[in-house]
Design an enzyme around this catalytic site. Structure first.
Site, PDB file in Angstrom:
ATOM      1  N   CYS A  31       3.108 -14.046   2.393  1.00  0.00           N
ATOM      2  CA  CYS A  31       2.380 -12.854   1.961  1.00  0.00           C
ATOM      3  C   CYS A  31       3.270 -11.657   2.274  1.00  0.00           C
ATOM      4  O   CYS A  31       3.944 -11.655   3.306  1.00  0.00           O
ATOM      5  CB  CYS A  31       1.065 -12.738   2.739  1.00  0.00           C
ATOM      6  SG  CYS A  31       0.122 -11.250   2.337  1.00  0.00           S
TER       7      CYS A  31
ATOM      8  N   CYS B 264      -2.796   5.690   9.937  1.00  0.00           N
ATOM      9  CA  CYS B 264      -1.599   4.851  10.142  1.00  0.00           C
ATOM     10  C   CYS B 264      -0.548   5.464  11.058  1.00  0.00           C
ATOM     11  O   CYS B 264      -0.039   6.568  10.798  1.00  0.00           O
ATOM     12  CB  CYS B 264      -0.970   4.531   8.781  1.00  0.00           C
ATOM     13  SG  CYS B 264       0.411   3.377   8.933  1.00  0.00           S
TER      14      CYS B 264
ATOM     15  N   CYS C 127       2.907 -13.168   7.022  1.00  0.00           N
ATOM     16  CA  CYS C 127       2.733 -11.930   6.257  1.00  0.00           C
ATOM     17  C   CYS C 127       3.749 -10.895   6.716  1.00  0.00           C
ATOM     18  O   CYS C 127       3.793 -10.572   7.902  1.00  0.00           O
ATOM     19  CB  CYS C 127       1.348 -11.346   6.482  1.00  0.00           C
ATOM     20  SG  CYS C 127       0.042 -12.492   6.148  1.00  0.00           S
TER      21      CYS C 127
ATOM     22  N   CYS D  21      -4.624 -10.318  -1.814  1.00  0.00           N
ATOM     23  CA  CYS D  21      -5.212 -10.092  -0.499  1.00  0.00           C
ATOM     24  C   CYS D  21      -5.574  -8.612  -0.478  1.00  0.00           C
ATOM     25  O   CYS D  21      -4.695  -7.753  -0.507  1.00  0.00           O
ATOM     26  CB  CYS D  21      -4.187 -10.421   0.587  1.00  0.00           C
ATOM     27  SG  CYS D  21      -4.743  -9.967   2.244  1.00  0.00           S
TER      28      CYS D  21
HETATM   29  N1  SAM Z   1       2.800   0.504   3.347  1.00  0.00           N
HETATM   30  C1  SAM Z   1       2.062  -0.493   2.662  1.00  0.00           C
HETATM   31  C2  SAM Z   1       0.722  -0.012   2.185  1.00  0.00           C
HETATM   32  O1  SAM Z   1       0.169   0.892   2.806  1.00  0.00           O
HETATM   33  O2  SAM Z   1       0.236  -0.554   1.203  1.00  0.00           O
HETATM   34  C3  SAM Z   1       1.892  -1.759   3.461  1.00  0.00           C
HETATM   35  C4  SAM Z   1       1.646  -1.692   4.976  1.00  0.00           C
HETATM   36  S1  SAM Z   1       0.145  -0.883   5.490  1.00  0.00           S
HETATM   37  C5  SAM Z   1       0.427  -0.672   7.217  1.00  0.00           C
HETATM   38  C6  SAM Z   1      -1.061  -2.188   5.326  1.00  0.00           C
HETATM   39  C7  SAM Z   1      -2.469  -1.891   5.694  1.00  0.00           C
HETATM   40  O3  SAM Z   1      -2.625  -1.853   7.109  1.00  0.00           O
HETATM   41  C8  SAM Z   1      -3.100  -0.602   5.252  1.00  0.00           C
HETATM   42  O4  SAM Z   1      -3.498  -0.596   3.913  1.00  0.00           O
HETATM   43  C9  SAM Z   1      -4.307  -0.515   6.160  1.00  0.00           C
HETATM   44  O5  SAM Z   1      -5.413  -1.126   5.550  1.00  0.00           O
HETATM   45  C10 SAM Z   1      -3.870  -1.300   7.395  1.00  0.00           C
HETATM   46  N2  SAM Z   1      -3.789  -0.438   8.588  1.00  0.00           N
HETATM   47  C11 SAM Z   1      -2.801   0.427   8.869  1.00  0.00           C
HETATM   48  N3  SAM Z   1      -3.045   1.100  10.023  1.00  0.00           N
HETATM   49  C12 SAM Z   1      -4.233   0.635  10.479  1.00  0.00           C
HETATM   50  C13 SAM Z   1      -5.029   0.955  11.607  1.00  0.00           C
HETATM   51  N4  SAM Z   1      -4.673   1.879  12.495  1.00  0.00           N
HETATM   52  N5  SAM Z   1      -6.202   0.269  11.793  1.00  0.00           N
HETATM   53  C14 SAM Z   1      -6.573  -0.654  10.883  1.00  0.00           C
HETATM   54  N6  SAM Z   1      -5.855  -0.985   9.787  1.00  0.00           N
HETATM   55  C15 SAM Z   1      -4.706  -0.341   9.572  1.00  0.00           C
HETATM   56 FE1  SF4 Z   2       1.063   3.377   6.717  1.00  0.00          FE
HETATM   57 FE2  SF4 Z   2       1.327   1.940   4.425  1.00  0.00          FE
HETATM   58 FE3  SF4 Z   2       0.161   4.395   4.449  1.00  0.00          FE
HETATM   59 FE4  SF4 Z   2       2.771   4.142   4.859  1.00  0.00          FE
HETATM   60  S1  SF4 Z   2       1.683   3.632   2.995  1.00  0.00           S
HETATM   61  S2  SF4 Z   2       1.406   5.480   5.995  1.00  0.00           S
HETATM   62  S3  SF4 Z   2       2.853   2.252   6.055  1.00  0.00           S
HETATM   63  S4  SF4 Z   2      -0.566   2.517   5.445  1.00  0.00           S
END
Ligand code: SAM
Ligand code: SF4
Ligand code: DTB
Length: 325
Positions: free
Chosen positions: A134, A66, A103, A194
């Site tokens: 969402c 991420c 979302c 989801c």
């Molecule tokens: N922070 C919260 C969490 O992690 O539950 C919500 C936002 S987080 C960015 C949501 C989802 O985005 C993650 O669980 C992951 O599955 C997806 N995601 C994040 N970075 C990604 C990446 N580089 N490629 C594909 N999916 C990604």
């Molecule tokens: Fe990214 Fe969510 Fe992990 Fe934070 S919790 S680093 S926003 S995927």
């Protein structure tokens, strides 16, 4: 048909069966997935959701994929929680472009109660426009989950991301069980779930099978199952992993469709790097939802006019979002 009728939906998938599906001759697998798809959905309808990052970056978690983690070095400008009116403006634009669900994602490990108050206002405003809502905010307490439900939230996105075995290679700051606990709370509050994962993170074939098993063996199948292809972002620990064979990705979609026949399987992150032909194959394998709009949370998605042209070339219509009944 009830959404959980025993004659259709299984929650006891085993590794050998799912591996057998994932490794079937490609044509046999796609035929089986498409047959199941047609029994439950209009094969020419795809549901479209738009994403907005309502709070960006500076996240305390260490998810290796991420760009929003404060522990990585991605080129990203952090932004505080957006004002409600700006979010609603963005939702209106998404609706005008044809999205049926909006979302909202926040880079939090878990929200504070005062954050939830503002997110509830966003949910209420988006719902008042006639769109489905969402949010994805990280781990939730029971009180927060209830507040979101009372605010009218339709779906909560919380991904398992990978298999339980591979999980600690990707994330160390919270456990698989933490995720399962939040998913339970969301289910108990009667919010649609989801939940999906990411492939292409260097995981093994067993890890991919076990991710699908973990999703399908939840007490109820998630109504929406996002299958993300890793977007490799420079500065993240997974910014430079070996790319996955596109056929492996299509197989994941097909097996998700077979295991969770009534769920919306979403062809999620990674489309910007996929050819139109590959996306068409994913639809044929049973994907019937996409993220639509020029941006995911922080990375690029195909341009809306490109997606509309692709739908047109394929004779695909954008659908409402109902779960197959
Ligand atoms: N922070 C919260 C969490 O992690 O539950 C919500 C936002 S987080 C960015 C949501 C989802 O985005 C993650 O669980 C992951 O599955 C997806 N995601 C994040 N970075 C990604 C990446 N580089 N490629 C594909 N999916 C990604
Ligand atoms: Fe990214 Fe969510 Fe992990 Fe934070 S919790 S680093 S926003 S995927
Ligand atoms: C999901 O499964 N994929 C979306 C959504 N749920 C929140 C997020 C994809 C994020 C891709 C990387 C980014 O744009 O930051």
């Amino acid at each position: 048909m009830s959404s959980n009728s025993a004659e259709v939906l299984r929650h006891d998938w085993q590794l050998d069966e799912v591996t057998a599906l994932l490794t079937k001759p490609f044509n046999d697998l796609i035929f089986q997935a498409q047959t199941i798809h047609r029994a439950h959905f209009d094969p020419n309808e795809v549901q479209v959701s738009s994403l907005l990052s309502i709070k960006t970056g500076s996240c305390s978690e260490d998810c290796g994929y991420c760009p929003q983690s404060a522990r990585h070095d991605a080129d990203l400008t952090p932004e505080a929680l957006m004002p409600v009116d700006e979010v609603l403006k963005s939702a209106k634009q998404a609706q005008e472009q044809g999205a049926s669900r909006f979302c909202m994602g926040a880079a939090w490990r878990s929200p504070k109660d005062k954050d939830i108050e503002r997110v509830v206002e966003m949910v209420q405003g988006v719902k008042a426009m006639g769109m489905e809502t969402c949010v994805t905010l990280g781990m939730l307490t029971e009180k927060q989950t209830k507040a979101l439900k009372e605010g009218g939230l339709d779906y909560y996105n919380h991904n398992l991301d990978t298999s339980e075995d591979y999980y600690s290679e990707v994330i160390t700051t919270r456990t698989y069980q933490d995720r399962l606990d939040t998913l339970e709370r969301v289910r108990d509050a009667d919010i649609n779930v989801c939940c999906g994962g990411i492939v292409g993170m260097g995981e093994s074939a067993d890890d991919r099978a076990n991710l699908l098993i973990a999703l399908a063996n939840l007490r109820k199948h998630p109504e929406s199952v996002p299958i993300n292809m890793l977007v490799q972002v420079e500065g993240t620990p997974l910014g430079n992993v070996e790319s996955l064979d596109p056929f492996t990705f299509i197989r994941m979609i097909a097996v998700a469709r077979i295991l969770m026949p009534q769920s919306r399987v979403r062809l999620s992150a990674g489309r910007a790097d996929m050819s139109d032909e590959m996306q068409a194959f994913c639809f044929f394998a049973g994907a019937n939802s996409i993220f639509y709009g020029d941006k995911l949370l922080t990375t690029a998605n195909p341009m809306s006019n490109h997606d509309l042209a692709l739908f047109d070339r394929l004779g695909v219509r954008s659908a409402g979002s109902s779960y197959a009944q």
